[in-house]
Design an enzyme around this catalytic site. Structure first.
Site, PDB file in Angstrom:
ATOM      1  N   LYS A 185       0.833  -1.130   0.031  1.00 25.17           N
ATOM      2  CA  LYS A 185       0.015   0.109  -0.036  1.00 25.17           C
ATOM      3  C   LYS A 185       0.797   1.153   0.096  1.00 25.17           C
ATOM      4  O   LYS A 185       0.509   2.351  -0.621  1.00 25.17           O
ATOM      5  CB  LYS A 185      -1.114  -0.047   1.088  1.00 25.17           C
ATOM      6  CG  LYS A 185      -0.550   0.235   2.328  1.00 25.17           C
ATOM      7  CD  LYS A 185      -1.667  -0.115   3.550  1.00 25.17           C
ATOM      8  CE  LYS A 185      -1.421  -0.478   4.817  1.00 25.17           C
ATOM      9  NZ  LYS A 185      -0.174  -0.165   5.189  1.00 25.17           N
ATOM     10  N   ARG A 242      -6.432   2.255  11.978  1.00 22.98           N
ATOM     11  CA  ARG A 242      -6.006   1.017  12.195  1.00 22.98           C
ATOM     12  C   ARG A 242      -6.766   0.332  13.343  1.00 22.98           C
ATOM     13  O   ARG A 242      -6.633  -0.843  13.505  1.00 22.98           O
ATOM     14  CB  ARG A 242      -4.704   0.958  12.774  1.00 22.98           C
ATOM     15  CG  ARG A 242      -3.397   0.374  11.544  1.00 22.98           C
ATOM     16  CD  ARG A 242      -2.128   0.495  12.324  1.00 22.98           C
ATOM     17  NE  ARG A 242      -1.311  -0.041  11.557  1.00 22.98           N
ATOM     18  CZ  ARG A 242      -0.147   0.369  10.678  1.00 22.98           C
ATOM     19  NH1 ARG A 242      -0.440   1.672  10.345  1.00 22.98           N
ATOM     20  NH2 ARG A 242       0.821  -0.420  10.525  1.00 22.98           N
ATOM     21  N   ARG A 263      12.145  -6.822   1.841  1.00 26.75           N
ATOM     22  CA  ARG A 263      11.723  -5.550   1.556  1.00 26.75           C
ATOM     23  C   ARG A 263      13.235  -4.653   2.438  1.00 26.75           C
ATOM     24  O   ARG A 263      13.490  -5.186   3.365  1.00 26.75           O
ATOM     25  CB  ARG A 263      10.631  -5.118   2.463  1.00 26.75           C
ATOM     26  CG  ARG A 263      10.672  -3.323   2.337  1.00 26.75           C
ATOM     27  CD  ARG A 263       9.121  -2.999   2.689  1.00 26.75           C
ATOM     28  NE  ARG A 263       8.852  -3.087   3.979  1.00 26.75           N
ATOM     29  CZ  ARG A 263       7.325  -2.681   4.432  1.00 26.75           C
ATOM     30  NH1 ARG A 263       6.460  -2.336   3.539  1.00 26.75           N
ATOM     31  NH2 ARG A 263       7.319  -2.820   5.799  1.00 26.75           N
ATOM     32  N   ARG A 281      14.067  -2.857   7.934  1.00 27.94           N
ATOM     33  CA  ARG A 281      13.545  -2.045   8.872  1.00 27.94           C
ATOM     34  C   ARG A 281      13.423  -3.014  10.025  1.00 27.94           C
ATOM     35  O   ARG A 281      13.274  -4.366   9.750  1.00 27.94           O
ATOM     36  CB  ARG A 281      12.230  -1.607   8.594  1.00 27.94           C
ATOM     37  CG  ARG A 281      12.092  -0.153   8.382  1.00 27.94           C
ATOM     38  CD  ARG A 281      10.520   0.118   7.722  1.00 27.94           C
ATOM     39  NE  ARG A 281       9.601  -0.375   8.311  1.00 27.94           N
ATOM     40  CZ  ARG A 281       8.311  -0.081   7.914  1.00 27.94           C
ATOM     41  NH1 ARG A 281       8.189   0.332   6.968  1.00 27.94           N
ATOM     42  NH2 ARG A 281       7.251  -0.699   8.752  1.00 27.94           N
ATOM     43  N   ARG A 318       2.568  -8.481  13.330  1.00 27.74           N
ATOM     44  CA  ARG A 318       1.869  -7.415  12.734  1.00 27.74           C
ATOM     45  C   ARG A 318       0.852  -7.820  11.948  1.00 27.74           C
ATOM     46  O   ARG A 318      -0.297  -7.091  12.075  1.00 27.74           O
ATOM     47  CB  ARG A 318       2.710  -6.338  11.704  1.00 27.74           C
ATOM     48  CG  ARG A 318       3.696  -5.839  12.706  1.00 27.74           C
ATOM     49  CD  ARG A 318       5.011  -5.168  12.136  1.00 27.74           C
ATOM     50  NE  ARG A 318       4.579  -4.308  11.249  1.00 27.74           N
ATOM     51  CZ  ARG A 318       5.360  -4.002   9.991  1.00 27.74           C
ATOM     52  NH1 ARG A 318       6.589  -4.676   9.745  1.00 27.74           N
ATOM     53  NH2 ARG A 318       4.917  -3.198   9.141  1.00 27.74           N
TER      54      ARG A 318
HETATM   55  P1  AMP Z   1       3.372   1.196   8.847  1.00 26.38           P
HETATM   56  O1  AMP Z   1       4.736   1.916   8.251  1.00 26.38           O
HETATM   57  O2  AMP Z   1       2.202   1.943   8.471  1.00 26.38           O
HETATM   58  O3  AMP Z   1       3.494  -0.398   9.098  1.00 26.38           O
HETATM   59  O4  AMP Z   1       3.799   1.680  10.479  1.00 26.38           O
HETATM   60  C1  AMP Z   1       4.960   1.521  11.348  1.00 26.38           C
HETATM   61  C2  AMP Z   1       4.502   1.369  12.635  1.00 26.38           C
HETATM   62  O5  AMP Z   1       4.079   2.483  13.016  1.00 26.38           O
HETATM   63  C3  AMP Z   1       3.279   0.332  13.287  1.00 26.38           C
HETATM   64  O6  AMP Z   1       3.729  -0.922  13.257  1.00 26.38           O
HETATM   65  C4  AMP Z   1       2.897   1.069  14.387  1.00 26.38           C
HETATM   66  O7  AMP Z   1       3.828   0.702  15.478  1.00 26.38           O
HETATM   67  C5  AMP Z   1       2.855   2.518  14.190  1.00 26.38           C
HETATM   68  N1  AMP Z   1       1.738   3.147  13.334  1.00 26.38           N
HETATM   69  C6  AMP Z   1       1.594   3.580  12.460  1.00 26.38           C
HETATM   70  N2  AMP Z   1       0.393   3.839  12.161  1.00 26.38           N
HETATM   71  C7  AMP Z   1      -0.334   3.767  13.061  1.00 26.38           C
HETATM   72  C8  AMP Z   1      -1.663   3.762  13.495  1.00 26.38           C
HETATM   73  N3  AMP Z   1      -2.747   4.397  12.899  1.00 26.38           N
HETATM   74  N4  AMP Z   1      -2.081   3.471  14.726  1.00 26.38           N
HETATM   75  C9  AMP Z   1      -0.954   2.910  15.818  1.00 26.38           C
HETATM   76  N5  AMP Z   1       0.237   2.790  15.525  1.00 26.38           N
HETATM   77  C10 AMP Z   1       0.491   2.976  14.187  1.00 26.38           C
END
Ligand code: AMP
Length: 215
Positions: A13, A88, A127, A160, A171
């Site tokens: 995404k 989320r 990745r 990462r 996750r």
């Molecule tokens: P992502 O890059 O979207 O996978 O986000 C990386 C990390 O940021 C996630 O694993 C969460 O720890 C935190 N995070 C990002 N967006 C949110 C959200 N909407 N609610 C809670 N934690 C978030």
């Protein structure tokens, strides 16, 4: 065009969000990128969320509410935005409804990029990212021109810390438990478009662009 892009971690995404943002000239608001940026620059928010991000857990809904509210208030979102990684949880979805109501705006579409747990694990463990410009590569489907070095800035690519296989599985399960239920919330509004993220990147982009051009 006010868009929410949803999907399990690793469904692609982020890549699709960047392409949509470019094509329609709207800001790409990735809450994950914003939080990583806060950690990198050592802000108060960054210090509060660093450990949570490393473990792949979720930052609290209250903290996220302010992060997103402040971002959506900025002028550059006036002609639209694409939200990637938010909401989320059910609570975040209702916070977003409230924030948009106050701004007298509403969502145009919600796009779900779907993928199975195994696809996600395979994809994420390949990745690699550039810590300098944020470019995302995949060692199988989107290789850098030179081995392990960013095409844009020549910096060495890294994995990462939350992209290791075990964390990815965790996750994904978190996504199924907390995030997947809000799909129903958007299905009721008939604004939901679902696309299969296991298809080639270009096919997914074409399907999304075709859909957005019609809306
Ligand atoms: P992502 O890059 O979207 O996978 O986000 C990386 C990390 O940021 C996630 O694993 C969460 O720890 C935190 N995070 C990002 N967006 C949110 C959200 N909407 N609610 C809670 N934690 C978030």
């Amino acid at each position: 065009m006010n868009i929410v892009l949803m999907g399990p971690p690793g469904a692609g995404k982020g890549t699709q969000a960047k392409l949509i943002a470019q094509k329609w000239n709207i800001p790409h608001i990735s809450t994950g990128d914003m939080l990583r940026e806060a950690v990198k620059s050592g802000t108060e928010l960054g210090r509060r969320v660093e450990e949570i991000l490393d473990k792949g857990e979720l930052v609290t809904d209250e903290v996220m509410k302010d992060v997103v509210k402040n971002r959506l208030r900025k002028e550059d979102t006036s002609s639209g935005f694409i939200l990637d990684g938010y909401p989320r949880t059910r609570r975040q979805a209702s916070h977003l409804d409230g924030t948009l109501d106050k701004l007298e705006r509403s969502l145009t579409s919600v796009i779900l990029v779907n993928a199975s747990e195994q696809e996600v694990v395979d994809r994420i463990s390949n990745r690699r990212i550039c810590t300098d410009c944020g470019a995302v590569y995949n060692l199988i489907s989107l290789r850098p021109k030179k081995d392990m070095v960013c095409d844009n800035c020549g910096v060495r690519l890294i994995q990462r810390s939350d992209d290791e296989a075990e964390t990815v599985r965790m996750r994904y399960r978190l996504y199924m438990e907390k995030t997947a239920p809000i799909i129903e919330h958007y299905r009721r509004d008939s604004k939901l478009f679902i696309v299969d993220g296991s298809e080639p990147l270009k096919t997914v982009t074409t399907r999304i662009f075709d859909y957005l051009e019609k809306t």
